[in-house]
Scaffold this active site. Structure first.
Site: not given
Ligand code: MN
Length: 294
Positions: A151, A245
């Protein structure tokens, strides 16, 4: 349609929580995927992990994992003791994920979360340590059928991989079918010149996708250009998971680690957060329809 997910700490101020409760809740609201921090797996018996997996299967929720690596286990550390300890730690997490049939790990999992102490700007030594570590970690991921999603996160959370281009370069150096790139709209908003171009650059190396607004509220609440984002996902024919998220509550471990110093949803009761989750799920479904991804 792409599987749509939510991160458990939308509701919870501490990283560990009642996973069973949120498996059921995610299903009730209509999600396909529940993502949570992987570290609590290390404290769970295999029996407990299998029981959560059984519950998830029963209700029809896929479990995926994320982590912000504790700096005591920094696999990019120049200290070989710390680095090798970190390799073992991440290998153990992957093995625990495998016990519960988990196949996807995201987050800052290639270096300690944050920037190294006394960092003066040359990240190559840390990059090389991280690559060396990942070549060992990825072997266990391959054995366990786990995909490691690298990520790209913003500059305040790592010095190693801030952009799509850097994530691609890292993944190319590891060269395994079990590693890919994860892009997150919140981080891209800070680091990329053009979010759509970043998504198109990653193309078929995009293995998972996180959504959150410029201020980490639910998609649709802030000022990100969701047409640009979903248009680019459609351009690359992205079929993978889209996991939201958002972090909207001050306090606790999550508020501390994510730097949430005010409530971003007024009076965030559980019922209110449930509503917000339903809202964002609907928003993303509508965007997928608009771009012919549904
Ligand atoms: Mn993310």
């Amino acid at each position: 349609m792409n599987k749509l997910g939510i991160f458990m700490n939308f509701w919870e101020k501490n990283w560990d929580a009642d996973h069973a409760k949120y498996i059921k809740k995610a299903k009730e609201i209509g999600f396909d995927v529940l993502e949570f921090q992987a570290q609590p797996l290390l404290e769970m018996s295999d029996e407990k992990i299998r029981s959560l997996k059984a519950l998830a299967d029963e209700v029809g929720i896929e479990l995926t994992y994320s982590l912000g690596l504790d700096r005591n286990y920094d696999v990019s550390s120049l200290d070989e003791n710390v680095r090798t300890g970190g390799v073992e730690y991440l290998q153990n997490i992957i093995r625990k994920m495998h016990v519960g049939g988990g196949t996807l790990l995201s987050g800052v999992s290639y270096a300690g979360w944050g920037t190294p102490d006394n960092f003066l700007g040359d990240k190559r030594p840390y990059w090389e340590q991280s690559i060396k570590s990942m070549k060992e970690i990825i072997k266990v991921a391959e054995e366990c059928g786990v995909t490691y999603c690298v990520e790209a996160v913003n500059r305040f959370e790592t010095c190693l991989i801030n952009t799509a281009e850097e994530a691609l370069r890292y993944v190319a150096e590891i060269d395994s079918p079990n590693i890919g790139v994860l892009l997150d709209t919140y981080h891209m908003n800070i680091e990329e010149n053009n979010i759509g171009d970043a998504i198109r650059l990653v193309g078929n190396k995009l293995t998972s996708f996180h959504t959150g607004e410029n201020n980490r509220t639910a998609p649709g609440r802030g000022h990100l250009d969701w047409d640009e984002i979903f248009g680019a996902l459609a351009d690359i024919n992205y079929k993978g998971r889209i996991v939201s998220e958002p972090f909207v509550m001050e306090g606790g471990e999550v508020g501390r680690d994510i730097h949430v110093y005010r409530n971003l949803v007024e009076n965030p009761t559980e019922a209110r957060i449930d509503e917000e989750a339903a809202y964002l799920l609907n928003f993303e479904k509508e965007m997928l329809k608009k771009y012919n991804m549904a």
